[in-house]
Design an enzyme around this catalytic site. Structure first.
Site, PDB file in Angstrom:
ATOM      1  N   ASP A  99      19.342  65.807  -3.127  1.00  0.00           N
ATOM      2  CA  ASP A  99      19.504  64.394  -2.780  1.00  0.00           C
ATOM      3  C   ASP A  99      20.975  64.108  -2.433  1.00  0.00           C
ATOM      4  O   ASP A  99      21.286  63.402  -1.477  1.00  0.00           O
ATOM      5  CB  ASP A  99      19.042  63.557  -3.985  1.00  0.00           C
ATOM      6  CG  ASP A  99      19.134  62.077  -3.708  1.00  0.00           C
ATOM      7  OD1 ASP A  99      18.504  61.640  -2.729  1.00  0.00           O
ATOM      8  OD2 ASP A  99      19.856  61.373  -4.434  1.00  0.00           O
ATOM      9  N   LYS A 107      22.817  62.968   1.192  1.00  0.00           N
ATOM     10  CA  LYS A 107      23.777  61.865   1.364  1.00  0.00           C
ATOM     11  C   LYS A 107      25.032  62.375   2.060  1.00  0.00           C
ATOM     12  O   LYS A 107      25.626  61.682   2.898  1.00  0.00           O
ATOM     13  CB  LYS A 107      24.126  61.256   0.014  1.00  0.00           C
ATOM     14  CG  LYS A 107      22.946  60.496  -0.587  1.00  0.00           C
ATOM     15  CD  LYS A 107      23.244  59.984  -1.978  1.00  0.00           C
ATOM     16  CE  LYS A 107      22.047  59.239  -2.535  1.00  0.00           C
ATOM     17  NZ  LYS A 107      22.142  59.002  -3.967  1.00  0.00           N
TER      18      LYS A 107
END
Ligand code: ADP
Ligand code: ASP
Ligand code: MG
Length: 827
Positions: free
Chosen positions: A685, A689
């Protein structure tokens, strides 16, 4: 306000007397006004005139269905009578009704034999609807004592005398006035119930005032009774800025001049009959258009000099238009061509709706009802036969399937820019304009367009004049954790946005994984859950986007609050079609570089906006900071940070005393991790980003380019969640060891993402000095540090809560406002 002692005429349309309930409603309105003399003009019950005319057509075709059809109309009236009248007066009404039906049947049988019905036969049958509705209503008023000063039933055929001229029926005022005096008892000042629609000709034969003619009856009786006001009651709140069936956003016009009302009526605003105005204008009687179903509302006032600042009052369209174009050099500077042309058409009773002639006089075109096109072409060819043969006129061309769009308003005279707005709107909607006419009165701009694009044209032009230019049609996908909080936030701000920013946000679509709710005027936000449950339909992404992208609203935005790949895959199409996209969903920005580029290209080509601040750092201004730095010419050398609220929390809490596995389970049970904590611990994750930030910096990064240190032990990557949680303690010792090693050097462990301008991207557990900015953040805070040419000695730091529905929804909301600023709203 008129003298309280003067007559007032109320006309109730067919929709106001559709059934027994309607009669009750009308009776209450009449009762309230019974303190002064009143004329009550009624239409036939809804659909009855159509029904009766249809019987005649059936009889002409020898279709015996007319017998049953007549029976149905009779039974419908019997049912209403039995519902609203006492048995005695119901029986009397029914006896008359049955006798009328026997007469009608006899007429229909004759028509069936002859196989054709003359106009007066048609009129004779069609006029019964008004006779029945008024008899019934007069009986109701009488037996309930609702006309305290007497109730008179007036058959308008005994009063109104008309002569049929080429422009329609012409009222013979003197004779009609004399007849009214004879019919109405001397000095009568009670309630007169009057049949609408029907009249007599000079020979005493029944005729009608044309379809929707009861409005005309209302104003004729207004004039004959010297009324102070005429009220036309219908099923909408007044004259609307456009036909509400075509433009859901149409608004009630407070006041109109007689001329404006006449133009609107002529160009298709069905709410009033065009001829209604003449008798009222001559006597200066104000006309109110009001809603029988909401009598408390003000309605629309039509009078000589209304007080209204709007340059454009209404926009209408008429379908079924044909255009005939006459072209030839022989017409140039030849006087009398138009005279000959229109004279010939007039001879043949062809009504010309609009005329346009270029100043070169090389061509004349005019619009007529499509049904008259064939005849019109013959007439024109005949009239210009010799010119056609000699080549002075080269062509006579007919174009069918067209519509006329008319923009009406007195204030257009002398105000500039109105025509420009109309044509800009049509241009933006890709509507081709075939002919244009503006009367010298400047009260009306009419354009002939292709019939298929008429609804679109009407809606687009309407939105230019009536909506805030910052009206946003909003569709939200995924009303889950973040989505529902966003809806709550939005609901509390809608009024303020409208007031302070002139931003009119309409949430018109909501879609969950299974259902969607589409509401034209906007969803009542406090009730969205219940409405989605009860009125939702099966979800369909394509239909959803199409609906949100309403052509009559200036802007559309879809907010994707899902984590779905499928939804993200649609962004490109949406952006290419001009739908703006706002999202906290990372999927689209972290797919392949080529799909990312295609997305941006589609956005650029269509001039739409794509905003995704909440994909990194939730509500924190991270993406915006990257943009601002780049757009102001700074150079970013590196971006570093803690980009996962979950990982921030885990390492803020993990202090070597409690095993790491316990910290993870406790965080999970408090909702700080994903249901499967490996989604956080894998670092993917965070890597996503970083990709988003890198691409924002202009780096060509693929997800595979990021070096990711996963905190999920290799042995536990494939097992179930339960097994993972159960076996995680096996790895506590290793984590403890790393912690101790850091601590021995006066450092702490933090899960950090790093990105350098050269493209190096890493994500992993790092030892940081205890005084480091990243070592001193609270709970689930995110922190991002930008090192740039300008911010080199002392970096720019953005820090704060970086996870949780409230702040993520806040980030989405901020994007929405940013979008509105791009679209031109001002604070
Ligand atoms: P009534 O039965 O009362 O005579 P009509 O059906 O003849 O009613 O006329 C009212 C209808 O006209 C409304 O229900 C509306 O759908 C339609 N309409 C078309 N254009 C307009 C407009 N510009 N303003 C108001 N209503 C309009
Ligand atoms: N009943 C007639 C019609 O339907 C007249 C009217 O309603 O205005 O045309
Ligand atoms: Mg009507």
């Amino acid at each position: 306000m008129a003298e309280p002692s003067s007559w007032i005429v109320h006309k109730f349309g067919g929709s106001s007397v559709a059934n027994a309930d309607c009669f009750e409603r009308v009776a209450r309105i009449v009762q309230q006004g019974s303190g002064r003399p009143q004329g009550i003009v009624l239409s036939a019950c809804r659909g009855v005139t159509d029904g009766l005319l249809n019987l005649v057509t059936q009889a002409e075709r020898s279709d015996l269905a007319f017998e049953a059809g007549l029976g149905e109309l009779r039974d419908r009236h019997i049912a209403i009578a039995e519902a609203v009248l006492k048995p005695g007066s119901a029986a009397a009404f029914i006896a008359d009704l049955k006798s009328d039906c026997r007469d009608i049947l006899a007429i229909l049988q004759t028509v069936q034999l002859i196989r054709s019905a003359a106009q007066n036969v048609r009129d004779r049958v069609a006029g019964h609807g008004e006779i029945w509705s008024t008899r019934l209503f007069a009986a109701l008023l009488r037996e309930r004592g609702l006309g305290p000063r007497g109730v008179e039933w007036i058959d308008a055929r005994r009063v109104v005398v008309v002569r049929w001229g080429s422009l329609g029926p012409v009222v013979q005022w003197q004779e009609s006035a004399e007849r009214l005096r004879a019919v109405l008892p001397a000095g009568f000042r009670g309630t007169a119930v009057i049949t609408g629609y029907i009249a007599s000709d000079e020979q005493g034969i029944q005729t009608t005032l044309g379809r929707n003619g009861s409005d005309f009856s209302g104003s004729i009786f207004g004039a004959l009774l010297d009324a102070g006001e005429i009220h036309i009651w219908t099923d909408v709140d007044g004259v609307l800025s456009a036909d509400p069936r075509l433009v859901p956003d149409a608004q009630v016009i407070g006041a109109l001049s007689y001329n404006e009302a006449m133009e609107l009526a002529y160009f298709g605003a069905k709410v009033i009959h065009p001829q209604t105005m003449a008798p009222a204008v001559e006597r200066g009687i104000p006309i109110w258009i009001r809603n029988t179903f909401a009598p408390g509302k003000a309605g629309t006032l039509i009078c000589a000099a209304p007080d209204s600042p709007l340059p454009v009052k209404g926009i209408t369209s008429i379908d079924g238009i044909a255009m005939l174009n006459l072209e030839g050099a022989g017409m140039i500077a030849v006087p009398g061509t138009a005279h000959r042309l229109f004279g010939a058409l007039r001879e043949d009773d062809i009504s010309v709706i609009l005329i346009s002639q270029g100043s070169s006089e090389h061509s004349i075109c005019f619009a007529i009802p499509e049904a008259q096109a064939v005849r019109a072409e013959q007439v024109v060819r005949r009239a210009f036969d010799s010119e056609l043969r000699q080549g002075q006129i080269q062509s006579v061309a007919v174009d069918r399937g067209l519509s006329i769009l008319a923009v009406v308003g007195d204030g257009m005279a002398g105000s500039h820019g109105v025509a420009a707005k109309v044509f800009a709107a049509l241009g933006d909607a890709a509507v081709n304009v075939r002919a244009i006419a503006q009367g010298a009165s400047e009260r009306n701009i009419s354009v002939v367009i292709d019939g298929r694009s008429a609804p679109k044209a009407l809606r687009t032009v309407h939105s230019r004049f009536y909506l805030s230019p910052h009206t946003l049609s909003l569709g939200l996908i995924g009303p889950g954790t973040v989505g529902h909080v966003f809806l709550d936030q939005l609901a509390t701000q809608l009024a303020r946005l409208r007031r302070d920013l002139n931003l009119d946000v309409r949430v018109r679509g909501l879609m969950s994984s299974r259902r969607m709710l589409l509401v034209d005027g906007g969803i009542d936000l406090p009730r969205w859950r219940e409405l989605l449950d009860q009125e939702g339909q099966p979800a369909d992404l394509r239909a959803f986007a199409q609906f949100v992208h309403a052509e009559y609203l200036p802007h559309a935005v879809i907010i994707d609050c899902t984590a779905s790949n499928d939804v993200a895959a649609s962004y490109r199409d949406w952006l290419a079609n001009g739908i703006h996209v706002v999202t906290p969903n990372k999927k689209a920005n972290t797919g392949s570089l080529s799909s990312y580029r295609a997305l941006r290209e589609a956005r650029r080509a269509a001039g739409s906006h794509y905003l995704y601040e909440a994909t990194v750092g939730a509500g924190l201004p991270v993406i915006q900071t990257v943009r601002d730095l780049r757009e102001t010419g700074d150079e970013i050398t590196s971006i570093e940070g803690i980009l996962s609220g979950t990982l921030a929390y885990l390492f803020n809490v993990f202090n070597g005393e409690e095993p790491f596995s316990k910290v993870v389970s406790a965080a999970r049970s408090r909702g700080y991790t994903e249901p499967d904590p490996r989604d956080d611990l894998s670092g993917m994750d965070v890597a996503r980003k970083l990709i988003i930030l890198g691409r924002e910096m202009g780096l060509d990064l693929e997800i595979g380019d990021v070096q990711v240190e996963s905190l999920v032990p290799e042995a536990l990557t494939k097992c179930s969640i339960e097994e993972f949680l159960q076996r995680l303690p096996e790895f506590d010792a290793a984590m403890r060891k790393r912690y101790d090693a850091a601590r021995a050097q006066g450092k702490v462990l933090r899960y950090v993402a790093r990105l350098e301008s050269g493209g190096r991207a890493t994500v992993g557990l790092t030892q940081l000095d205890v005084r480091h900015a990243f070592a001193n953040i609270a709970l689930t805070d995110n922190v991002v540090r930008f090192a740039t040419r300008r911010y080199c000695d002392n970096p720019l730091i953005v820090q704060g809560p970086g996870a949780g529905p409230e702040v993520t929804a806040g980030g989405v909301f901020a994007d929405l406002l940013r979008l509105s600023a791009y679209l031109g709203t001002h604070v």
